[in-house]
Structures are given as structure tokens and as C-alpha cells.
Design an enzyme around this catalytic site. Structure first.
Site, PDB file in Angstrom:
ATOM      1  N   HIS A  67       0.794  -1.224   0.000  1.00 19.72           N
ATOM      2  CA  HIS A  67       0.000   0.000   0.000  1.00 19.72           C
ATOM      3  C   HIS A  67       0.823   1.270   0.000  1.00 19.72           C
ATOM      4  O   HIS A  67       0.525   2.227  -0.708  1.00 19.72           O
ATOM      5  CB  HIS A  67      -0.951  -0.019   1.197  1.00 19.72           C
ATOM      6  CG  HIS A  67      -2.340   0.218   0.776  1.00 19.72           C
ATOM      7  ND1 HIS A  67      -3.337  -0.688   0.957  1.00 19.72           N
ATOM      8  CD2 HIS A  67      -2.888   1.269   0.128  1.00 19.72           C
ATOM      9  CE1 HIS A  67      -4.448  -0.212   0.454  1.00 19.72           C
ATOM     10  NE2 HIS A  67      -4.202   0.977  -0.062  1.00 19.72           N
TER      11      HIS A  67
ATOM     12  N   ARG B 264      -9.392  -6.915 -20.688  1.00 22.39           N
ATOM     13  CA  ARG B 264      -8.997  -8.164 -21.346  1.00 22.39           C
ATOM     14  C   ARG B 264      -9.482  -9.334 -20.505  1.00 22.39           C
ATOM     15  O   ARG B 264      -9.294  -9.339 -19.285  1.00 22.39           O
ATOM     16  CB  ARG B 264      -7.478  -8.196 -21.472  1.00 22.39           C
ATOM     17  CG  ARG B 264      -6.959  -9.505 -21.992  1.00 22.39           C
ATOM     18  CD  ARG B 264      -5.499  -9.430 -22.318  1.00 22.39           C
ATOM     19  NE  ARG B 264      -4.666  -9.525 -21.133  1.00 22.39           N
ATOM     20  CZ  ARG B 264      -3.342  -9.384 -21.161  1.00 22.39           C
ATOM     21  NH1 ARG B 264      -2.719  -9.092 -22.291  1.00 22.39           N
ATOM     22  NH2 ARG B 264      -2.642  -9.509 -20.064  1.00 22.39           N
TER      23      ARG B 264
ATOM     24  N   GLU C 141      -1.533 -10.697 -31.120  1.00 20.03           N
ATOM     25  CA  GLU C 141      -0.233 -10.947 -30.511  1.00 20.03           C
ATOM     26  C   GLU C 141       0.398 -12.241 -31.011  1.00 20.03           C
ATOM     27  O   GLU C 141       1.403 -12.698 -30.495  1.00 20.03           O
ATOM     28  CB  GLU C 141      -0.335 -10.931 -28.974  1.00 20.03           C
ATOM     29  CG  GLU C 141      -1.432 -11.795 -28.399  1.00 20.03           C
ATOM     30  CD  GLU C 141      -1.607 -11.624 -26.889  1.00 20.03           C
ATOM     31  OE1 GLU C 141      -0.693 -11.136 -26.220  1.00 20.03           O
ATOM     32  OE2 GLU C 141      -2.673 -12.017 -26.380  1.00 20.03           O
TER      33      GLU C 141
ATOM     34  N   ASP D 257       4.059 -10.066 -26.775  1.00 17.45           N
ATOM     35  CA  ASP D 257       4.035 -11.441 -27.277  1.00 17.45           C
ATOM     36  C   ASP D 257       4.290 -11.513 -28.778  1.00 17.45           C
ATOM     37  O   ASP D 257       4.896 -12.473 -29.251  1.00 17.45           O
ATOM     38  CB  ASP D 257       2.690 -12.107 -26.942  1.00 17.45           C
ATOM     39  CG  ASP D 257       2.672 -12.622 -25.526  1.00 17.45           C
ATOM     40  OD1 ASP D 257       3.701 -13.183 -25.083  1.00 17.45           O
ATOM     41  OD2 ASP D 257       1.652 -12.451 -24.841  1.00 17.45           O
TER      42      ASP D 257
ATOM     43  N   CYS E   1      -1.316  -2.187 -27.128  1.00 14.58           N
ATOM     44  CA  CYS E   1      -1.170  -2.147 -25.669  1.00 14.58           C
ATOM     45  C   CYS E   1       0.117  -2.829 -25.223  1.00 14.58           C
ATOM     46  O   CYS E   1       0.377  -2.951 -24.040  1.00 14.58           O
ATOM     47  CB  CYS E   1      -2.379  -2.761 -24.995  1.00 14.58           C
ATOM     48  SG  CYS E   1      -2.673  -4.460 -25.490  1.00 14.58           S
TER      49      CYS E   1
HETATM   50  C1  PEP Z   1       1.324  -8.203 -25.016  1.00 10.82           C
HETATM   51  O1  PEP Z   1       1.529  -9.400 -25.186  1.00 10.82           O
HETATM   52  O2  PEP Z   1       1.829  -7.308 -25.716  1.00 10.82           O
HETATM   53  C2  PEP Z   1       0.464  -7.739 -23.922  1.00 10.82           C
HETATM   54  C3  PEP Z   1       0.106  -6.478 -23.820  1.00 10.82           C
HETATM   55  O3  PEP Z   1       0.047  -8.638 -23.017  1.00 10.82           O
HETATM   56  P1  PEP Z   1       0.933  -9.281 -21.855  1.00 10.82           P
HETATM   57  O4  PEP Z   1       2.190  -8.460 -21.723  1.00 10.82           O
HETATM   58  O5  PEP Z   1       0.069  -9.232 -20.646  1.00 10.82           O
HETATM   59  O6  PEP Z   1       1.197 -10.647 -22.361  1.00 10.82           O
HETATM   60 MG    MG Z   2       0.326 -10.985 -24.310  1.00 10.72          MG
END
Ligand code: PEP
Ligand code: MG
Length: 571
Positions: free
Chosen positions: A187, A330, A429, A453, A500
Site C-alpha cells: 500500500h 482483457r 499478438e 508477445d 497495448c
Molecule cells: C502483449 O503481449 O503485448 C500484452 C500487452 O500482453 P501481456 O504483456 O500481458 O502478455
Molecule cells: Mg500478451
């Protein structure tokens, strides 16, 4: 040099103030009048109530409603009959002193909560400890260290800091803090980030190496602490700090501004989050939405699957907190490096290529349906969009959408409200997904490119393996080409395309992504204003040529060198 965990960014050089845990020795005493003792207890509770209310008011102004809530929890402990009601009974029945009665009542609760895996219950133990300590000190007339009233600038070093300590800190006087225990999600670490007070936590035994008055220097991103550094080191830190402060000040002028390129192209700069607690940081850094809420964190650090109600509450909180701005949640992305103790997954040769994410959800549709119901219900409270991870084929997407539709039908029958127009998208991904993006685009509302990924799968480089980390390069022309393909395929079908993965906040590649026409960039909240700053200096028309050139260079290092030479940003 002491190594800890970087918990809140910023460069700090200053004098140490050690916060000593006062040893309060509590002995059992027999009392004459339980009435007087109970009345002393009540006065101490009332004094504590006033103090906690003051802390609530400070926290509300400095950090917002979400963070201030912790002091509502403290007030609830004061009012909990299970706690102070029991203390009163003990005083009356056993004729013992109030502080001893508190210790006797509270200790077993704290022990029990502390032993539990559940982070939420651990936090309750911390609240109880904090409140019981406060009432005890008020009973004994012990002054509490007042971090809101310091007369010189200091760096606080402590074994641990309670949320009350952290919330009360006057940012002008507290340059930063260092604690021996805690992790990035404890925290006080979360509050430090929210307050933007640089901090390092989890340093082990730093208190054996510093005393009040020592000099200390650290970088809150790196977590390495220098005690009594030499002149040269101090000068180095001071120079770094001046640079960092100027950089943040400049960025803060961008709060409230639009994210628009030099030639007038608007993009959306969103934030990636893991828990509802990250909401404050999203708002403070003026992100225009949440581009990735990694829901799997809700499933971690506990002993069983979260219920529909728990999930609904977490999603609703974020969606409502964003007040109509988009929130992309997600669905469960477990497997690979993310494991759940209570959900044993098969031992696999290649877990990253195995039973995970949407594959697991389509197999265990009981888990998936519970999450989808919670998401659909939360969609009634704002602008929620759902996104499936690790989609590798049109069939998987269709199967997932069928389950969503079935849950929609059930909710309608039950008369439960949800957003009928809730958008459904997928993470891109996996290379196969990028390659058939034109086909997938016909069946979704949006794409969000997961470069973390996508790089791993495209180049066959394990993202966790340090030995081959040099091969994991976002500037690889293959990645740039795939990203471009996905953006163009999405646009051709009239859907928006976001990103993302970490690349979205990478200052080197933001120009390329702008040139390719990416609509939404989602990154850690602290990077948002920097991205806004970069985009404001670029023209999309010019970046189209840059993107085209970069994609056609033969090697990642040539891409890097080309971008470094071509893009000149103000420092
Ligand atoms: C990604 O794979 O780019 C992603 C945003 O997801 P994570 O990093 O949680 O696998
Ligand atoms: Mg990912």
C-alpha cells in the site's frame, strides 16, 4: 550500496530521518474502576477518530477519493463491535487496563489475517494494526511522528510505513522514502506513486546502515541506494535530478491538453492497468482511457477463483471511475508465465505455446462465463469494451463471441442491465492473427496489438530468457511490417486499431506508429504525458515516409540508427 525495489520514480539526494518504531511496552495491570478505564478508552477512540478524519481530508485533497478510502476503512475499524466492543467487554469483565485489553483482542485477528494468502485480508491486518496502534498511543499520551509538520527537507527511512504515515507526508518536505519491507504493490508503494514521492521499498536491513542525519541518494526507478555517497556521486545525482524535475514539470503542462500531432491528427493515449488501485494514476496522468486492464491480476494472490460479484465490483469501479472514457478489459490471460496456485495447469514442454488465455477459457467455459457476466453487468456503468487475448484463428473468435451472446441472452431474460452495444475486440499478438487480420477485422470492433508477445512469437525469442534478450528487438523489420499490416487491415474494414504492448510507449517507435496510422496507444500511466509531448512535435504526413522507410530497412540496428538520426525531438 543497498539494493531494494524501485517503487516510485524520481531522483533523491537528501538527509535521512529515521523513523524509529517506538517500543511500546504494554503490561497487564489490574484496575480499580472499569468505568474510568472504559471512559479513557472512549476518549482515545474519539481522539483517533478526529485524527483519522483529518487524514481522510488530507488524502482526499492530495490523492483523491480512491486513496482516501483507506481512512474510511480505519473509521470502520474504530466502529467495529468485534474489535473495540470486545475490548470494552474485556475491561469490564477482567478489570484490566485498556491498552492491554486492546493487545489481547487485536493480536489474534492480526495473526490470522497475516497468515492468509489473500492480499485484501493482509491489507485488513495492516488497517487493524494501524488503528489499534493509534488508539493505544492516544491512551498512553504518546505523540505520533507527524510527517505533515516537518521543519526541514528529509528522506524518511523506516522499517515500514503505515498508510497513515504515507498519506500525511508533505511533499514539499519529504523528498522520498525508503523502507525495509514491502513490494511494488504494497500500500505505501502504491500511495507513493500516486503522491509522486520517490520511493524504494524492500531494502532488507537498510536501518542497520543509516542513522538520522546521514546523506542518502537514490533513483526511485532503479531501487539502488547510496548511503553517504562521495561528492562526485552527489553531483551526479543532483545533475540527474535537475534534468528529471525539469522533464516532469514540462510534461505536467500537458495535462488537460489534447493528444494531437503537429498536422492536427488526433490520437488516443490510454493507460495499461492491473488493478482498480491504478485508477488514480490513470487520471492524474490524464490518460484518455484504459487501453488494457489485465484482469488476471484479480485472479492472482488468492485461494480460489474470484466470484462474479467480486469481479463485477472491480470492473464497475474502473469503468465508473473513468466517467465515460473507454476502458478495454482483457478476459483472463492465464498460463505461460502467469500461474494460479488454485488452478493447476498441466506441465507443458512449451507453456507459452500451450494451454493458456482464450484456449483455457474456451475449454473451461465455466470460468469464462462467470467473467463475461461480470463484464457485461459492469458495461452498464460506462464505456466498457471487452478484448480476448491470444486469439489465433477466426474459429476461436467465433466460439468466444457465441459464449458472449449466450450470456447476453441469459442476462436479458433475468432483466439485468448491460450495454447492448459493448464493443468486442481481440489482441493481435500471434503472427497468424496478424496475417489474417483482414479476415478477423470483419468480425470484431477493434484490434489491440500486443507487441510483448508478438515480438516473442514472430522472432521465436522467449521474452523471459535473458540469454537471448539481445534478439528480442521491437525494431525488427518483421515486427514493423506485421504491425503495419494489422493497422491497414483494420482501417480497411473501418475499425479502430490500438496497441497495448510496451512498444506503444517506446519513444523511438511512437513516430513510426503515428506514421502507420495507429489510433490508440496504451502504455503505463506515467508514460502518457511523454507520449503526448512527442506526438505534438511530429507531423503524421512526414511520419508516413519515416514508417515506410523503417519497414524497408534490412536490420533492426539500421532501423534504430535511422530513427535516431531522422527524428529530432526537443529535449
Ligand atoms: C502483449 O503481449 O503485448 C500484452 C500487452 O500482453 P501481456 O504483456 O500481458 O502478455
Ligand atoms: Mg500478451
Amino acid at each position: 550500496m543497498v539494493k531494494g525495489i524501485g517503487a516510485s520514480p524520481g531522483i533523491v539526494v537528501g538527509k535521512v530521518l529515521v523513523k524509529k518504531e517506538e517500543e511500546i511496552k504494554i503490561a497487564k495491570k489490574t484496575i480499580d474502576s472499569s468505568e474510568t478505564e472504559v471512559s479513557n478508552l472512549k476518549s482515545a477512540i474519539e481522539k483517533s477518530r478526529t485524527q483519522i478524519q483529518a487524514l481522510y481530508d488530507i488524502a482526499l485533497v492530495k490523492m483523491g477519493e480512491e486513496e482516501a478510502k483507506i481512512f474510511e476503512a480505519h473509521q470502520m475499524v474504530l466502529d467495529d463491535p468485534e474489535v473495540f466492543g470486545q475490548v470494552e467487554n474485556k475491561i469490564n469483565n477482567e478489570k484490566i487496563n485498556a491498552e492491554y485489553a486492546i493487545e489481547q483482542v487485536v493480536a489474534p485477528f492480526i495473526k490470522m489475517f497475516d497468515m492468509m494468502e489473500d492480499e485484501y485480508l493482509k491489507e485488513r491486518a495492516a488497517d487493524l494494526k494501524d488503528v489499534a496502534g493509534r488508539v493505544t498511543k492516544n491512551l498512553l499520551g504518546i505523540d505520533m511522528v507527524d510527517f505533515s509538520n516537518l521543519d526541514s527537507k528529509v528522506v524518511i527511512v523506516a522499517n515500514d510505513l503505515t498508510p497513515s504515515d504515507t498519506a500525511a507526508m508533505d511533499k514539499e518536505m519529504v523528498l522520498g522514502f525508503v523502507t525495509e519491507i514491502g513490494g511494488r504493490t504494497s500500500h505505501s508503494a502504491i500511495m507513493a506513486r500516486t503522491l509522486e514521492i520517490p520511493a524504494v521499498v524492500g531494502t532488507g536491513n537498510v536501518l542497520s546502515q543509516v542513522v538520522t542525519g546521514d546523506m542518502i541518494a537514490f533513483n526511485g526507478d532503479e531501487g539502488v541506494i547510496f548511503v553517504n555517497p562521495n561528492e562526485e556521486k552527489i553531483a551526479e545525482f543532483n545533475a540527474e535530478r535537475v534534468k528529471y524535475d525539469a522533464f516532469r514539470t514540462r510534461l505536467s503542462t500537458l495535462v488537460g491538453k489534447e493528444s494531437v500531432s503537429k498536422d492536427g491528427v488526433h490520437v488516443e493515449l490510454a493507460a495499461n492497468i492491473g488493478t482498480p488501485e491504478d485508477l488514480d494514476s490513470v487520471l492524474r496522468n490524464d490518460a484518455q482511457g484504459v487501453g488494457l486492464y489485465r484482469s488476471e491480476f484479480l485472479y492472482m494472490d488468492r485461494e480460489s477463483l474470484p466470484t462474479e460479484e467480486e469481479q463485477f465490483e472491480a470492473y464497475r469501479k474502473v469503468v465508473a471511475g473513468l466517467e465515460g472514457k473507454p476502458v478495454v478489459i482483457r478476459t483472463l490471460d492465464i498460463g505461460g508465465d502467469k500461474k494460479l496456485d488454485y488452478l493447476p495447469l498441466p506441465e507443458e514442454m512449451n507453456p507459452f505455446l500451450g494451454y493458456r488465455a482464450i484456449r483455457l477459457c474456451l475449454d473451461r467455459d465455466d470460468i469464462f462465463r462467470t467473467q463475461l457476466r461480470a463484464l457485461l453487468r459492469a458495461s452498464a456503468f460506462g464505456n466498457l469494451k471487452v478484448m480476448f487475448p491470444m486469439i489465433s484463428s477466426v474459429e476461436e473468435l467465433r466460439d468466444a463471441k457465441t459464449i458472449v451472446e449466450e450470456e447476453r441472452v441469459k442476462l436479458r431474460e433475468e432483466g439485468i442491465a448491460f450495454d447492448e452495444k459493448m464493443e468486442i475486440g481481440i489482441m493481435v499478438e500471434i503472427p497468424a492473427t496478424a496475417i489474417i487480420a483482414d479476415l478477423l477485422a470483419k468480425e470484431v470492433d477493434f484490434f489491440s496489438i500486443g507487441t510483448n508477445d508478438l515480438i516473442q512469437y514472430t522472432t521465436a525469442v522467449d521474452r523471459m530468457n535473458e540469454k537471448i534478450a539481445h534478439l528480442y528487438n521491437p525494431c525488427h523489420p518483421a515486427l514493423l511490417r506485421l504491425v503495419n499490416m494489422v493497422i491497414q487491415a483494420g482501417h480497411k474494414e473501418g475499425i479502430w486499431v490500438g496497441m497495448c504492448g510496451e512498444v506503444a510507449g517506446d519513444p523511438r517507435l511512437i513516430p513510426v506508429l503515428l506514421g502507420m496510422g495507429l489510433d490508440e496507444f496504451s502504455m503505463s500511466p506515467i508514460s502518457v504525458l511523454n507520449a503526448r509531448w512527442i506526438i505534438a512535435q511530429l507531423s503524421q504526413e512526414e511520419m508516413k515516409i519515416v514508417a515506410e522507410t523503417a519497414m524497408n530497412l534490412p536490420t533492426a540496428s539500421e532501423v534504430e540508427a535511422y530513427l535516431a538520426n531522422t527524428i529530432q525531438l526537443e529535449d
